[in-house]
Design a protein around this motif. Structure first.
Motif, PDB file in Angstrom:
ATOM      1  N   UNK A 136       0.847  -1.194   0.000  1.00 47.16           N
ATOM      2  CA  UNK A 136       0.000   0.000   0.000  1.00 47.16           C
ATOM      3  C   UNK A 136       0.887   1.250   0.000  1.00 47.16           C
ATOM      4  N   UNK A 137       0.801   2.002  -1.095  1.00 46.63           N
ATOM      5  CA  UNK A 137       1.618   3.203  -1.260  1.00 46.63           C
ATOM      6  C   UNK A 137       0.725   4.432  -1.191  1.00 46.63           C
ATOM      7  N   UNK A 138       1.082   5.380  -0.356  1.00 46.87           N
ATOM      8  CA  UNK A 138       0.258   6.577  -0.145  1.00 46.87           C
ATOM      9  C   UNK A 138       0.894   7.788  -0.814  1.00 46.87           C
ATOM     10  N   UNK A 139       0.081   8.497  -1.605  1.00 48.54           N
ATOM     11  CA  UNK A 139       0.551   9.705  -2.261  1.00 48.54           C
ATOM     12  C   UNK A 139      -0.427  10.851  -2.121  1.00 48.54           C
ATOM     13  N   UNK A 140      -0.072  11.990  -2.703  1.00 49.67           N
ATOM     14  CA  UNK A 140      -0.830  13.261  -2.670  1.00 49.67           C
ATOM     15  C   UNK A 140      -0.578  13.993  -1.345  1.00 49.67           C
ATOM     16  N   UNK A 141       0.328  14.955  -1.373  1.00 48.98           N
ATOM     17  CA  UNK A 141       0.486  15.859  -0.243  1.00 48.98           C
ATOM     18  C   UNK A 141       1.701  15.654   0.634  1.00 48.98           C
ATOM     19  N   UNK A 142       2.458  14.578   0.460  1.00 50.62           N
ATOM     20  CA  UNK A 142       3.621  14.313   1.324  1.00 50.62           C
ATOM     21  C   UNK A 142       4.819  15.096   0.798  1.00 50.62           C
ATOM     22  N   UNK A 143       5.496  15.821   1.692  1.00 49.40           N
ATOM     23  CA  UNK A 143       6.587  16.668   1.211  1.00 49.40           C
ATOM     24  C   UNK A 143       7.789  16.743   2.152  1.00 49.40           C
ATOM     25  N   UNK A 144       7.730  16.082   3.324  1.00 45.12           N
ATOM     26  CA  UNK A 144       8.869  16.146   4.244  1.00 45.12           C
ATOM     27  C   UNK A 144       8.975  14.870   5.072  1.00 45.12           C
ATOM     28  N   UNK A 145      10.075  14.753   5.791  1.00 44.05           N
ATOM     29  CA  UNK A 145      10.339  13.543   6.550  1.00 44.05           C
ATOM     30  C   UNK A 145       9.331  13.283   7.655  1.00 44.05           C
ATOM     31  N   UNK A 146       8.860  14.333   8.310  1.00 49.84           N
ATOM     32  CA  UNK A 146       7.886  14.171   9.387  1.00 49.84           C
ATOM     33  C   UNK A 146       6.597  13.547   8.847  1.00 49.84           C
ATOM     34  N   UNK A 147       6.137  14.056   7.706  1.00 47.29           N
ATOM     35  CA  UNK A 147       4.932  13.505   7.100  1.00 47.29           C
ATOM     36  C   UNK A 147       5.154  12.061   6.659  1.00 47.29           C
ATOM     37  N   UNK A 148       6.341  11.773   6.138  1.00 48.71           N
ATOM     38  CA  UNK A 148       6.665  10.406   5.734  1.00 48.71           C
ATOM     39  C   UNK A 148       6.560   9.463   6.924  1.00 48.71           C
ATOM     40  N   UNK A 149       7.109   9.874   8.056  1.00 47.40           N
ATOM     41  CA  UNK A 149       7.059   9.055   9.266  1.00 47.40           C
ATOM     42  C   UNK A 149       5.619   8.805   9.701  1.00 47.40           C
ATOM     43  N   UNK A 150       4.787   9.849   9.646  1.00 44.66           N
ATOM     44  CA  UNK A 150       3.376   9.721  10.043  1.00 44.66           C
ATOM     45  C   UNK A 150       2.630   8.730   9.159  1.00 44.66           C
ATOM     46  N   UNK A 200       0.521   2.800   8.674  1.00 41.56           N
ATOM     47  CA  UNK A 200       0.397   1.472   8.080  1.00 41.56           C
ATOM     48  C   UNK A 200       0.767   1.356   6.618  1.00 41.56           C
ATOM     49  N   UNK A 201       1.297   2.417   6.014  1.00 44.61           N
ATOM     50  CA  UNK A 201       1.665   2.364   4.602  1.00 44.61           C
ATOM     51  C   UNK A 201       2.939   1.551   4.399  1.00 44.61           C
ATOM     52  N   UNK A 202       3.037   0.917   3.249  1.00 45.40           N
ATOM     53  CA  UNK A 202       4.249   0.194   2.857  1.00 45.40           C
ATOM     54  C   UNK A 202       5.182   1.063   2.027  1.00 45.40           C
ATOM     55  N   UNK A 203       4.669   2.205   1.574  1.00 40.80           N
ATOM     56  CA  UNK A 203       5.464   3.109   0.743  1.00 40.80           C
ATOM     57  C   UNK A 203       4.826   4.479   0.752  1.00 40.80           C
ATOM     58  N   UNK A 204       5.644   5.489   0.479  1.00 36.34           N
ATOM     59  CA  UNK A 204       5.111   6.834   0.246  1.00 36.34           C
ATOM     60  C   UNK A 204       5.491   7.261  -1.170  1.00 36.34           C
ATOM     61  N   UNK A 205       4.624   8.087  -1.750  1.00 29.97           N
ATOM     62  CA  UNK A 205       4.860   8.618  -3.092  1.00 29.97           C
ATOM     63  C   UNK A 205       4.956  10.133  -2.991  1.00 29.97           C
ATOM     64  N   UNK A 206       6.052  10.685  -3.486  1.00 30.58           N
ATOM     65  CA  UNK A 206       6.282  12.133  -3.405  1.00 30.58           C
ATOM     66  C   UNK A 206       6.559  12.657  -4.805  1.00 30.58           C
ATOM     67  N   UNK A 207       5.801  13.661  -5.224  1.00 30.23           N
ATOM     68  CA  UNK A 207       5.994  14.233  -6.542  1.00 30.23           C
ATOM     69  C   UNK A 207       6.218  15.722  -6.534  1.00 30.23           C
ATOM     70  N   UNK A 208       5.219  16.474  -6.093  1.00 29.49           N
ATOM     71  CA  UNK A 208       5.277  17.935  -6.207  1.00 29.49           C
ATOM     72  C   UNK A 208       6.476  18.542  -5.488  1.00 29.49           C
ATOM     73  N   UNK A 209       6.865  17.972  -4.359  1.00 27.51           N
ATOM     74  CA  UNK A 209       8.010  18.519  -3.621  1.00 27.51           C
ATOM     75  C   UNK A 209       9.291  18.418  -4.448  1.00 27.51           C
ATOM     76  N   UNK A 210       9.455  17.309  -5.165  1.00 27.85           N
ATOM     77  CA  UNK A 210      10.624  17.171  -6.038  1.00 27.85           C
ATOM     78  C   UNK A 210      10.500  18.067  -7.266  1.00 27.85           C
ATOM     79  N   UNK A 211       9.309  18.128  -7.842  1.00 27.53           N
ATOM     80  CA  UNK A 211       9.103  18.937  -9.047  1.00 27.53           C
ATOM     81  C   UNK A 211       9.301  20.420  -8.747  1.00 27.53           C
ATOM     82  N   UNK A 212       8.925  20.860  -7.550  1.00 26.23           N
ATOM     83  CA  UNK A 212       9.161  22.256  -7.155  1.00 26.23           C
ATOM     84  C   UNK A 212      10.648  22.586  -7.154  1.00 26.23           C
TER      85      UNK A 212
END
Length: 259
Positions: A202-216, A221-233
């Motif tokens: 289970x990979x969670x995306x939309x809105x994650x942009x920093x380490x604190x949010x990744x930890x949360x 219960x996520x198996x992965x996080x997906x980060x896009x806009x933070x890198x694109x910025x």
């Protein structure tokens, strides 16, 4: 590299996955190749390589602007597959695009080109589960994962169809709306994770942009996080891009492994 292989590798190390999205061709194909190398160096486990489309309905202003820059620079499906084939990092590459481009190229040819260029997964946000028979058949024939999305509004019956037909991982959209960075983790993230009963990672995306949010999100219960806009910025800023991409990747990956 296949997506399942990467998840097995991470499970053996007791790590969760960091999946990064960048738009291919923003600002150039050569730059994209270097950015993928930098992201992997920083700890990214898989890369969603966006194939830009003129009307990206699931994307917020940041990724829409990246798509526009890429298209203006000349990115097209032929160049995209050439770029993907030139990327030699040992991580799964995932094509994120819209169905119009797949349909125009031909479903069978598109999936075959993905496999030939080293892409092992496809995400198509605007393709409903009811209309996926052709692409699923092609994906099965060419050993490419078809990755589906669920949202806070996806009902149980629809989820079951997605669980049955999808592979690679399940993309959980953590909140309603389009992509983009957010100041907090949506309450709906935990609620959706609790509803999702699948053997798929289970990979969670939309809105994650920093380490604190990744930890949360990982703690929820996520198996992965997906980060896009933070890198694109960072790419859009044109300021110390590679250094900042690597720094953010390291921060996010630390959040994925509880450091």
């Amino acid at each position: 590299m296949r997506i399942a292989e990467k998840f097995r590798e991470l499970k053996a190390k007791n790590e969760k996955a960091l999946i990064a999205y960048i738009c291919a061709g923003d600002p150039s194909a050569d730059a994209t190749r270097e950015y993928v190398h930098t992201l992997v160096k920083g700890g990214v486990d898989m890369v969603e390589l966006g194939l830009p489309f003129s009307d990206p309905v699931a994307d917020g202003p940041t990724i829409q602007a990246a798509s526009d820059r890429s298209l203006e620079a000349g990115m097209n499906p032929d160049t995209y597959f050439e770029l993907a084939a030139s990327i030699k990092e040992q991580v799964p590459l995932i094509c994120m695009t819209y169905y119009n481009l797949i349909f125009r190229r031909g479903v069978e040819k598109f999936v075959k080109d993905c496999a030939a260029s080293g892409i092992t997964g496809i995400i198509v946000p605007d393709l409903p589960i009811e209309e996926t028979d052709d692409i699923l058949k092609a994906c099965k024939a060419h050993c490419v994962d078809m990755i589906f999305m669920v949202t806070p509004l996806t009902d149980k019956e629809r989820m079951q169809k997605i669980f049955t037909k999808g592979s690679g991982f399940l993309y959980i959209v953590s909140r309603l709306g389009v992509t983009g960075t957010r100041a907090d983790v949506a309450k709906s993230t935990k609620e959706v994770l609790d509803k999702v009963n699948t053997a798929l990672p289970r990979a969670v995306g939309f809105g994650i942009s920093n380490g604190k949010q990744a930890t949360e999100v990982i703690a929820a219960g996520a198996d992965a996080i997906i980060v896009g806009s933070a890198f694109v910025n960072i790419i859009a800023s044109q300021d110390n891009v590679e250094g900042r991409l690597e720094e953010l990747a390291r921060e996010l990956k630390a959040g994925c492994i509880g450091q």
